[in-house]
Write an enzyme that holds these catalytic residues in place. Sequence first.
Site, PDB file in Angstrom:
ATOM      1  CG  ASP A   1      -0.527   3.456   5.663  1.00  0.00           C
ATOM      2  OD1 ASP A   1      -1.623   3.823   5.196  1.00  0.00           O
ATOM      3  OD2 ASP A   1       0.356   4.255   6.019  1.00  0.00           O
TER       4      ASP A   1
ATOM      5  CD  GLU B   1      -4.421   1.626  -3.238  1.00  0.00           C
ATOM      6  OE1 GLU B   1      -5.560   1.805  -2.815  1.00  0.00           O
ATOM      7  OE2 GLU B   1      -3.494   2.420  -3.070  1.00  0.00           O
TER       8      GLU B   1
ATOM      9  CG  ASP C   1      -1.762   1.270   1.305  1.00  0.00           C
ATOM     10  OD1 ASP C   1      -2.488   1.551   0.334  1.00  0.00           O
ATOM     11  OD2 ASP C   1      -1.702   1.985   2.329  1.00  0.00           O
TER      12      ASP C   1
END
Length: 245
Positions: free
Chosen positions: A231, A135, A52
């Site tokens: 996170d 992502e 992340d």
Amino acid sequence: MSSFTAIAWPTDGPGRRASAGTREADGWYVSFQTETEVETPGQAQGSIIGLDRGVAVFAATSDGELIEPVAFDRQRAKLARLQRRLARKTKRSENWGRLVAKIARLHQKIGRRRLDFLHKLSTRLGKSHAAVVLENLSIGNKTRSAKGTREEPGTHVAAKSGLNRAILDQGWGTFARLLEYKLAVAGGTLLFVPAAGSSQECSACGQRDANNRVSRDLFVCQACGYTGHADINAAKVILRRGIAA
Ligand SMILES: [Zn+2]
């Protein structure tokens, strides 16, 4: 990895046959494919990790690691100082030129340090994992969103601009490209998954709730009570999406 090798096959050699050879002007040639094992020291077979992109950290991993960004505080302060000095100089004067060159060198130094950090990190992750999930969030989109649109003016512009600056400073796009290349060299894969709601989704039970993110760093699931670093939770959600994909 495969490569083609062509070797000359003597036409006059006794008892020699090239089963899949071709006759050329200067003799027989046979081509064959070779399997080359790429050395991948330390790569755990089937090891997959989610990453992340953090705000305070460069990245968090689904293994629970928080990767600190490169600290540019000193260089940034120096840059600001030089730029203030530059503003007081007469444009195109000798002193002005010297300062411009000095500023350019500092920018270069910052760039080299950042690239060095990105290389080291992508090498480490590329070597130790068969797949990495990120992502699917383009930097361009995130950069544009700060100003907002005419219909929907940007909120928290200051905070978002800060985030944009941090993103651009840390070179996430470069990181993703380096990681993709290094994984490929080691026989691994870089996967991208949709980003929507990953910061609000519980990695333990899948419940999505805006209240799950208690603060910047703290995640507490309102449904199952899972508590952890926000996170790292997001990295675990990204990993789950990568496995599902
Ligand atoms: Zn939960």
